[in-house]
Design a protein around this motif. Sequence first.
Motif, short mmCIF file in Angstrom:
data_model
loop_
_atom_site.label_atom_id
_atom_site.label_comp_id
_atom_site.label_asym_id
_atom_site.label_seq_id
_atom_site.Cartn_x
_atom_site.Cartn_y
_atom_site.Cartn_z
N LEU A 16 0.94 -1.33 10.15
CA LEU A 16 -0.31 -1.85 9.58
C LEU A 16 -0.26 -1.84 8.04
CD1 LEU A 16 -2.96 -2.90 10.69
CD2 LEU A 16 -3.81 -0.57 10.82
N GLU A 17 0.24 -0.74 7.48
CA GLU A 17 0.31 -0.63 6.02
C GLU A 17 1.35 -1.62 5.47
OE1 GLU A 17 -1.84 1.23 4.47
OE2 GLU A 17 -2.44 2.73 5.95
N ALA A 18 2.47 -1.78 6.20
CA ALA A 18 3.51 -2.73 5.75
C ALA A 18 2.96 -4.15 5.77
CB ALA A 18 4.74 -2.62 6.65
N GLU A 49 0.41 -0.45 -3.73
CA GLU A 49 -0.30 0.72 -3.18
C GLU A 49 -0.10 0.81 -1.67
OE1 GLU A 49 -4.41 1.41 -3.89
OE2 GLU A 49 -4.13 1.63 -6.05
N GLU A 50 -0.18 -0.34 -1.01
CA GLU A 50 -0.03 -0.33 0.45
C GLU A 50 1.38 0.11 0.84
OE1 GLU A 50 -2.48 -0.32 2.20
OE2 GLU A 50 -3.99 -1.41 1.08
N ARG A 51 2.35 -0.29 0.03
CA ARG A 51 3.73 0.15 0.32
C ARG A 51 3.82 1.67 0.17
NH1 ARG A 51 8.86 0.96 -1.68
NH2 ARG A 51 10.44 0.33 -0.16
N GLU A 52 3.12 2.20 -0.81
CA GLU A 52 3.10 3.66 -0.99
C GLU A 52 2.42 4.33 0.21
OE1 GLU A 52 1.43 4.89 -4.74
OE2 GLU A 52 2.84 3.58 -5.79
N HIS A 53 1.35 3.72 0.71
CA HIS A 53 0.68 4.28 1.89
C HIS A 53 1.66 4.34 3.07
CE1 HIS A 53 -3.53 2.72 0.37
NE2 HIS A 53 -2.94 3.56 -0.47
N MET A 54 2.43 3.27 3.20
CA MET A 54 3.42 3.22 4.28
C MET A 54 4.48 4.31 4.09
SD MET A 54 6.25 0.29 5.03
CE MET A 54 7.21 0.88 3.64
N GLN A 93 -9.71 -6.56 6.58
CA GLN A 93 -8.44 -5.85 6.80
C GLN A 93 -8.61 -4.35 6.52
OE1 GLN A 93 -5.49 -6.61 7.91
NE2 GLN A 93 -4.07 -5.14 7.02
N GLU A 94 -9.30 -4.03 5.42
CA GLU A 94 -9.49 -2.62 5.06
C GLU A 94 -10.36 -1.89 6.09
OE1 GLU A 94 -7.83 -0.91 3.00
OE2 GLU A 94 -6.77 -2.63 2.22
N ARG A 95 -11.35 -2.60 6.62
CA ARG A 95 -12.19 -1.96 7.65
C ARG A 95 -11.36 -1.69 8.91
NH1 ARG A 95 -18.03 -4.61 8.06
NH2 ARG A 95 -18.23 -2.85 9.43
N HIS A 96 -10.47 -2.61 9.20
CA HIS A 96 -9.59 -2.43 10.36
C HIS A 96 -8.67 -1.21 10.14
CE1 HIS A 96 -7.00 -3.30 13.67
NE2 HIS A 96 -5.98 -3.61 12.90
N VAL A 97 -8.14 -1.08 8.93
CA VAL A 97 -7.26 0.06 8.60
C VAL A 97 -8.05 1.37 8.72
CG1 VAL A 97 -5.91 1.18 6.77
CG2 VAL A 97 -5.71 -1.28 7.13
N THR A 98 -9.29 1.36 8.25
CA THR A 98 -10.13 2.57 8.34
C THR A 98 -10.31 2.98 9.80
OG1 THR A 98 -11.31 1.96 6.34
CG2 THR A 98 -12.41 3.53 7.78
N GLU A 126 -9.05 7.70 0.78
CA GLU A 126 -8.52 6.45 0.20
C GLU A 126 -9.22 5.23 0.80
OE1 GLU A 126 -6.46 6.08 -2.23
OE2 GLU A 126 -5.74 4.01 -2.03
N GLN A 127 -9.42 5.26 2.11
CA GLN A 127 -10.08 4.11 2.76
C GLN A 127 -11.54 3.99 2.33
OE1 GLN A 127 -7.07 2.50 3.68
NE2 GLN A 127 -8.83 1.45 4.55
N ARG A 128 -12.19 5.13 2.15
CA ARG A 128 -13.59 5.07 1.69
C ARG A 128 -13.64 4.38 0.32
NH1 ARG A 128 -14.83 10.46 0.60
NH2 ARG A 128 -14.47 9.92 -1.55
N GLU A 129 -12.69 4.75 -0.56
CA GLU A 129 -12.64 4.14 -1.90
C GLU A 129 -12.31 2.65 -1.82
OE1 GLU A 129 -9.92 6.14 -4.55
OE2 GLU A 129 -10.97 8.05 -4.28
N GLU A 130 -11.34 2.30 -0.98
CA GLU A 130 -10.92 0.90 -0.90
C GLU A 130 -12.05 0.02 -0.37
OE1 GLU A 130 -6.93 0.05 0.44
OE2 GLU A 130 -6.48 0.73 -1.60
N GLU A 131 -12.73 0.50 0.66
CA GLU A 131 -13.84 -0.30 1.21
C GLU A 131 -14.94 -0.46 0.17
OE1 GLU A 131 -15.57 0.29 5.00
OE2 GLU A 131 -13.67 0.80 5.95
FE1 FEO Z 1 -3.48 1.39 3.16
FE2 FEO Z 1 -5.67 -0.36 2.13
O1 FEO Z 1 -4.93 0.45 3.59
#
Ligand code: FEO
Length: 179
Positions: A16-18, A49-54, A93-98, A126-131
Motif C-alpha cells: 500500500l505504501e509503495a 515520504e511514502e517510500r520512507e513509510h514503506m 487514498q490517505e483515509r484508506h491507508v488509515t 502520521e496518518q492523523r497529520e496527513e489526513e
Molecule cells: Fe504512508 Fe500517506 O500513507
Amino acid sequence: MLNEKITAALNDQIELEANSSATYLAMASWCDKEGLGGCAQFFYAQSDEEREHMLKIVHYMNEMDGHAIIPAQKLPQSEYDSIQEVFKMVYAQERHVTQSIHSLLNLSQEANDHATILFLQWYVAEQREEEALMREILDKMKLIGTGGQSLYYIDKELDKINKNRLAAEAAADPSAPVA
Ligand code: FEO
C-alpha cells in the motif's frame, strides 16, 4: 517474532505504501507538466515520504526476524482531469491507508504483539497529520474556487505548505535543506 497473520498484513501495508509512493510520483509529474510547480514539489516530497513509510516496515519486519516482501509496482494513473480531482483522490487514498493501519493495530492487539503495537503508534500519528493536511488543502481549494486565476492561487498555497514543511524539517534536523 511476528505471527503469520501479522506478517501478511505488514506485507500488504508495504504494498500500500509503495503504491502510494508511485501514485504521488505520477501526480508530481502531471503537476509539473501542467505548470503547477508548487503542487509538483509537494507531491515529489510526498512520494519520498511514502517510500520512507514503506522502508520503515521493511526494516521493522526484518529486525523482528520476519521477511518483508518487496511487491511489484502497479502502474499509476498518469492523467488527471484537474488539480481538485488529484487532491480528492489523495484524501481518499490517505483515509484508506488509515483504515489499513487501524486494522493492523487491531490484529496486533488481538495477538498481544506489543512490539508491533508500539511500532504502529508512529503510523497512527502520521496518518492523523496527513489526513488533516489533505483536508486543509481541500478546504483552501474550495475557498479559492475555480475562477480565472484559481490555479495560480492554489499553486501558491502549496508553495507555502512546502516552505513550512522544509522549515519544520530544518528545525527538527539542522542539517536538512532550508527553503
Ligand atoms: Fe504512508 Fe500517506 O500513507
